[in-house]
Motif scaffolding. Structure first.
Motif, PDB file in Angstrom:
ATOM      1  N   ARG A   1       0.828  -1.206   0.000  1.00 13.11           N
ATOM      2  CA  ARG A   1       0.000   0.000   0.000  1.00 13.11           C
ATOM      3  C   ARG A   1       0.861   1.254   0.000  1.00 13.11           C
ATOM      4  O   ARG A   1       0.520   2.266  -0.615  1.00 13.11           O
ATOM      5  CB  ARG A   1      -0.917   0.014   1.241  1.00 13.11           C
ATOM      6  N   LEU A   2       1.986   1.188   0.690  1.00  9.89           N
ATOM      7  CA  LEU A   2       2.877   2.352   0.787  1.00  9.89           C
ATOM      8  C   LEU A   2       3.892   2.403  -0.358  1.00  9.89           C
ATOM      9  O   LEU A   2       4.656   3.367  -0.465  1.00  9.89           O
ATOM     10  CB  LEU A   2       3.626   2.322   2.122  1.00  9.89           C
ATOM     11  N   GLN A   3       3.905   1.340  -1.171  1.00  9.83           N
ATOM     12  CA  GLN A   3       4.812   1.248  -2.323  1.00  9.83           C
ATOM     13  C   GLN A   3       6.279   1.313  -1.886  1.00  9.83           C
ATOM     14  O   GLN A   3       7.094   2.051  -2.443  1.00  9.83           O
ATOM     15  CB  GLN A   3       4.501   2.358  -3.350  1.00  9.83           C
ATOM     16  N   ILE A   4       6.582   0.541  -0.844  1.00 17.71           N
ATOM     17  CA  ILE A   4       7.952   0.420  -0.355  1.00 17.71           C
ATOM     18  C   ILE A   4       8.232  -1.060  -0.104  1.00 17.71           C
ATOM     19  O   ILE A   4       7.318  -1.896  -0.155  1.00 17.71           O
ATOM     20  CB  ILE A   4       8.181   1.224   0.950  1.00 17.71           C
ATOM     21  N   SER A   5       9.484  -1.381   0.176  1.00 20.45           N
ATOM     22  CA  SER A   5       9.829  -2.782   0.467  1.00 20.45           C
ATOM     23  C   SER A   5       9.453  -3.124   1.903  1.00 20.45           C
ATOM     24  O   SER A   5       9.285  -2.236   2.752  1.00 20.45           O
ATOM     25  CB  SER A   5      11.325  -2.995   0.264  1.00 20.45           C
ATOM     26  N   VAL A   6       9.333  -4.429   2.170  1.00 22.92           N
ATOM     27  CA  VAL A   6       9.025  -4.896   3.522  1.00 22.92           C
ATOM     28  C   VAL A   6      10.123  -4.476   4.495  1.00 22.92           C
ATOM     29  O   VAL A   6       9.849  -4.067   5.630  1.00 22.92           O
ATOM     30  CB  VAL A   6       8.850  -6.429   3.526  1.00 22.92           C
ATOM     31  N   ARG A   7      11.373  -4.566   4.046  1.00 24.45           N
ATOM     32  CA  ARG A   7      12.481  -4.156   4.923  1.00 24.45           C
ATOM     33  C   ARG A   7      12.414  -2.667   5.263  1.00 24.45           C
ATOM     34  O   ARG A   7      12.650  -2.282   6.407  1.00 24.45           O
ATOM     35  CB  ARG A   7      13.826  -4.486   4.265  1.00 24.45           C
ATOM     36  N   GLU A   8      12.100  -1.833   4.282  1.00 25.71           N
ATOM     37  CA  GLU A   8      11.995  -0.391   4.552  1.00 25.71           C
ATOM     38  C   GLU A   8      10.895  -0.108   5.575  1.00 25.71           C
ATOM     39  O   GLU A   8      11.062   0.713   6.468  1.00 25.71           O
ATOM     40  CB  GLU A   8      11.704   0.366   3.257  1.00 25.71           C
ATOM     41  N   LEU A   9       9.779  -0.805   5.428  1.00 26.16           N
ATOM     42  CA  LEU A   9       8.676  -0.621   6.363  1.00 26.16           C
ATOM     43  C   LEU A   9       9.086  -1.036   7.776  1.00 26.16           C
ATOM     44  O   LEU A   9       8.873  -0.298   8.742  1.00 26.16           O
ATOM     45  CB  LEU A   9       7.460  -1.431   5.905  1.00 26.16           C
ATOM     46  N   ALA A  10       9.679  -2.222   7.897  1.00 35.47           N
ATOM     47  CA  ALA A  10      10.077  -2.728   9.213  1.00 35.47           C
ATOM     48  C   ALA A  10      11.116  -1.819   9.850  1.00 35.47           C
ATOM     49  O   ALA A  10      11.047  -1.526  11.058  1.00 35.47           O
ATOM     50  CB  ALA A  10      10.629  -4.147   9.083  1.00 35.47           C
ATOM     51  N   ARG A  11      12.075  -1.353   9.040  1.00 32.57           N
ATOM     52  CA  ARG A  11      13.138  -0.497   9.587  1.00 32.57           C
ATOM     53  C   ARG A  11      12.594   0.874   9.995  1.00 32.57           C
ATOM     54  O   ARG A  11      13.002   1.416  11.021  1.00 32.57           O
ATOM     55  CB  ARG A  11      14.254  -0.334   8.541  1.00 32.57           C
ATOM     56  N   ALA A  12      11.673   1.419   9.196  1.00 32.53           N
ATOM     57  CA  ALA A  12      11.081   2.714   9.535  1.00 32.53           C
ATOM     58  C   ALA A  12      10.317   2.629  10.856  1.00 32.53           C
ATOM     59  O   ALA A  12      10.424   3.508  11.720  1.00 32.53           O
ATOM     60  CB  ALA A  12      10.155   3.181   8.414  1.00 32.53           C
ATOM     61  N   ILE A  13       9.547   1.561  11.044  1.00 31.49           N
ATOM     62  CA  ILE A  13       8.789   1.383  12.289  1.00 31.49           C
ATOM     63  C   ILE A  13       9.726   1.216  13.474  1.00 31.49           C
ATOM     64  O   ILE A  13       9.506   1.782  14.546  1.00 31.49           O
ATOM     65  CB  ILE A  13       7.840   0.168  12.158  1.00 31.49           C
ATOM     66  N   SER A  14      10.791   0.455  13.269  1.00 32.34           N
ATOM     67  CA  SER A  14      11.758   0.234  14.352  1.00 32.34           C
ATOM     68  C   SER A  14      12.467   1.532  14.733  1.00 32.34           C
ATOM     69  O   SER A  14      12.627   1.834  15.913  1.00 32.34           O
ATOM     70  CB  SER A  14      12.776  -0.825  13.925  1.00 32.34           C
TER      71      SER A  14
END
Length: 391
Positions: A306-319
């Motif tokens: 939905r955000l048009q990013i990679s899973v790693r980018e999402l996980a790292r941003a949240i962390s």
């Protein structure tokens, strides 16, 4: 002898405003509800006391002369703060906002000697008013600040708060997406209509002060009519659509870490960290516009797509931004969502844990229990009970 219209307007309507006002001030909820309640109470006082000042009755009740004067320094702040906290219902009230009421306090204090002074002084003031045919230019000895300056200050207060409120509303709407505006259409239309009525009332008030509307010998005026329509409009909204008192939904329910507490990984450059900040902002906007975190089947891959990013980018941003793993991040939103709903709507306080778990996207009571225990170290029942005590 009171006629039917006078009985309804001056006494029934003012009583109704007081009842609703006291109810809103005393009920659990966010700050906007309480400011609207205070507005109702203040407006009810204005209507009630204005009966004794119309049709020449003020000469029979001189002790009430100029009692309403300080209240005009309340209407602007109360209306503005109501609008502000309706748009941002999850923001806590700050003590600095008490300074909005300083003009009211100072003006009331300067009139205290007049209020508790001899009745002859009040009758003399009333005669000066009737002779000069103006609330603005009559020869007044009450208070320290000259009457014409007080009038200008009242107009500046009402105008300033009205224009600032409209600016805040326009800025808020401009910063939101079409989906968000559509979801909050009813509440935004309410605030727009309320602001429009307030501006129209202000135009008539200014017209009188500058001499465009003549003195009406202390009778009901067009400005009174518009102010009354505004008050009745808000009263009708509260009565028929009480859910609008919950405020605009949603605002970010999960707080970000302070920048000093964020821990970058080795080799992460400032540009990448700034990108994580951007991702978190898009994530919060997505959840505000579409609370997909309430879907118990939501997985990291769906959200990243939905955000048009990679899973790693999402996980790292949240962390980095929140200091949480993806499951804990989603469950924190769900838990805070339930806390928010229970705080703003008494019906939710009667929900069973099973219904809360289903409504919050946990899927099961055990899922809710595990999430609350992991994030807060207690059971859901004790956690929600503690939150209600903090309200």
């Amino acid at each position: 002898m009171l006629n039917t219209v006078e009985l309804f307007y001056y006494f029934a309507l003012s009583t109704l405003l007081w009842i609703f006002g006291i109810n809103l001030v005393s009920r659990k909820g966010h700050a906007a509800t309480k400011f609207l309640g205070l507005y109702f109470i203040t407006f009810g006082i204005r209507i009630f006391i204005s009966y004794f000042a119309t049709d020449g009755r003020i000469t029979l009740y001189p002790h009430l002369f100029r009692v309403l004067s300080p209240l005009y320094f309340l209407f602007g702040p109360l209306a503005f703060l109501f609008l502000r906290y309706t748009l941002t219902p999850n923001k806590a009230f700050t003590r600095w906002h008490l300074f909005h009421f300083l003009p009211f306090v100072l003006h009331a204090l300067e009139l205290f000697p007049f209020y508790f002074g001899p009745v002859e002084n009040k009758l003399e003031e009333i005669q000066h008013l009737l002779q000069s045919q103006s609330f603005v230019s009559y020869k007044s000895h009450a208070g320290i600040i000259p009457l014409n300056i007080i009038t200008v200050l009242k107009l500046c207060s009402l105008t300033g708060y009205a224009l600032t409120g409209i600016f805040l509303l326009i800025k808020f709407m401009a910063s939101k997406s079409k989906a968000y505006l559509q979801k909050n259409k009813l509440i935004l239309n309410w605030l727009i209509a309320d602001s429009a009525l307030r501006i129209l009332s202000l135009i008539f008030t200014i017209s009188y002060v500058v001499g465009k509307i003549s003195f009406n010998n202390l009778k009901f005026s067009y400005a009174d009519l518009l102010m009354t329509l505004d008050g009745c409009f808000n009263l009708a909204i509260v009565f028929f659509i009480p859910k609008l008192l919950d405020g605009a939904q949603f605002t970010a329910l999960v707080h970000r870490l302070n920048k000093a507490d964020r821990i970058p990984e080795s080799g992460e450059n400032p540009q990448r960290l700034q990108n994580y900040q951007h991702i978190s902002a898009k994530l919060e906007q997505l959840f505000e516009e579409d609370p997909i975190f309430l879907n118990s089947q939501l997985v990291q891959e769906q959200l990243a797509k939905r955000l048009q990013i990679s899973v790693r980018e999402l996980a790292r941003a949240i962390s980095y931004v929140y200091g949480l793993s993806f499951p804990d991040f989603i469950n924190t939103w769900r838990i805070e969502y339930l806390v928010d709903k229970r705080k703003l709507n008494e019906t939710w306080q009667a929900y069973s844990l099973e219904l809360l778990a289903e409504s919050g996207g946990f899927g099961s009571r055990q899922g809710l229990h595990n999430a609350v225990n992991r994030l807060h170290g207690t059971t859901p029942a004790l956690f929600f009970a503690t939150k209600e005590k903090d309200t």
